[in-house]
Scaffold this active site. Structure first.
Site, PDB file in Angstrom:
ATOM      1  N   GLN A  59       0.822  -1.209   0.000  1.00 14.27           N
ATOM      2  CA  GLN A  59       0.000   0.000   0.000  1.00 14.27           C
ATOM      3  C   GLN A  59       0.851   1.251   0.000  1.00 14.27           C
ATOM      4  O   GLN A  59       2.078   1.217   0.172  1.00 14.27           O
ATOM      5  CB  GLN A  59      -0.934  -0.009   1.214  1.00 14.27           C
ATOM      6  N   HIS A  61       0.320   5.807   0.896  1.00 17.24           N
ATOM      7  CA  HIS A  61      -0.528   6.908   1.381  1.00 17.24           C
ATOM      8  C   HIS A  61      -0.110   8.212   0.706  1.00 17.24           C
ATOM      9  O   HIS A  61       1.074   8.425   0.436  1.00 17.24           O
ATOM     10  CB  HIS A  61      -0.410   7.072   2.899  1.00 17.24           C
ATOM     11  N   GLU A  76       3.785   8.373   8.636  1.00 19.29           N
ATOM     12  CA  GLU A  76       3.686   7.519   9.806  1.00 19.29           C
ATOM     13  C   GLU A  76       5.066   7.013  10.196  1.00 19.29           C
ATOM     14  O   GLU A  76       6.045   7.172   9.455  1.00 19.29           O
ATOM     15  CB  GLU A  76       2.760   6.340   9.513  1.00 19.29           C
ATOM     16  N   HIS A 134       4.776   0.297   0.884  1.00 21.93           N
ATOM     17  CA  HIS A 134       5.187  -0.503   2.031  1.00 21.93           C
ATOM     18  C   HIS A 134       4.196  -1.626   2.305  1.00 21.93           C
ATOM     19  O   HIS A 134       3.051  -1.606   1.831  1.00 21.93           O
ATOM     20  CB  HIS A 134       5.334   0.373   3.273  1.00 21.93           C
ATOM     21  N   ARG A 154      -4.467   0.608  -1.700  1.00 19.04           N
ATOM     22  CA  ARG A 154      -3.909  -0.739  -1.842  1.00 19.04           C
ATOM     23  C   ARG A 154      -3.465  -0.968  -3.281  1.00 19.04           C
ATOM     24  O   ARG A 154      -4.231  -0.745  -4.218  1.00 19.04           O
ATOM     25  CB  ARG A 154      -4.948  -1.808  -1.465  1.00 19.04           C
TER      26      ARG A 154
END
Length: 265
Positions: A59, A61, A76, A134, A154
């Site tokens: 996935q 972001h 993150e 990742h 995804r």
């Protein structure tokens, strides 16, 4: 009112049947995440535990500038608390990929082999910038600190019947190796600054924060004891809890390890 944040146990297809102590698994559910509800004072930051019995999807972001209107992006970081032998995290690629190569790899499944898989153990720390492709492998327990965003694209999901987001994901993905400077191993003792911007700060403490660390944390802060209890406003906070301290001075740190974090900007 309690200083402890409310928790949500989230079932996931890649979760575990039995959570490690101090968490308790609901009967018949595979729990993959334990979320702490962000308090209004720090609502741009989300903290959660992840427990993996199978691999998560491959996935990516978006960054703030790439997120849909009215949404924020997601950067993150991961602090590994436990790992089974051979457990791995896939972060970035073993070689550079252009958009066409990335799309083809996602469609035929070879993206799994093209990821750079890092063997991990307790104490490993990774910062994951937006756009980094990742996947978290099986057998990992970690604490994730992130921008409070649920936007996940995804790219590949091992044939599981879940929606993929190839167009959106490839548009924001970086087909590049992961910078080694964003990974470190945190020693079993001692305090370390793990993140200082751009979206949040994070420190792993051993005992009370030093004067320089305390000076950086102005205003409300989240506190997570890792191995022994501590107190916030006189209330006991146990390992597995996350508490809101109105200031760093409201937390009484005894001997033991903890994480402290707060958003920036």
């Amino acid at each position: 009112m309690s200083v402890k944040l409310a928790t949500t146990l989230s079932p996931r297809p890649w979760g575990v049947d039995t959570l490690p102590a101090p968490f308790v698994s609901p009967p018949g559910e595979r729990i993959g995440e334990v979320w702490f509800t962000p308090p209004p004072a720090l609502d741009t930051l989300l903290v959660k535990y992840l427990f993996t019995g199978a691999a998560l999807s491959v996935q990516v972001h978006p960054a703030d500038a790439q997120a849909p209107a009215g949404s924020r992006g997601k950067e993150e970081c991961w602090y590994v608390t436990a790992a089974e032998p051979g457990a791995k995290l896939g972060i970035g690629f073993i070689r550079a990929l252009d958009e066409a190569q990335l799309r083809a790899a996602a469609l035929d499944g070879s993206i799994e082999q093209l990821l750079d898989w890092h063997k991990v153990k307790a104490g490993d720390f990774f910062y994951i910038p937006a756009g980094t492709v990742h996947a978290i492998g099986a057998g990992v327990s970690l604490i994730e600190v992130q921008q409070n965003s649920d936007i996940t694209y995804r790219l590949y999901d091992y044939g599981r019947p879940r929606e993929l987001h190839l167009d959106a994901g490839i548009k924001v993905a970086q087909g590049a190796p992961y910078p080694g400077a964003l990974h470190r191993h945190v020693a079993a003792s001692g305090s370390e600054t793990l993140v200082e911007g751009p979206h949040f700060r994070l420190d792993r403490l051993d005992g009370a924060p030093g004067a320089a660390t305390a000076a950086r944390y102005r205003g409300p802060v989240l506190v997570l004891p890792l191995d022994v209890p501590l107190a916030v406003n006189g209330e006991t906070v146990l390992p597995g809890d996350c508490a809101l301290a109105e200031s760093i001075g409201a937390a009484a740190f005894g001997p033991g390890l903890s994480l402290i974090t707060q958003p920036l900007g």
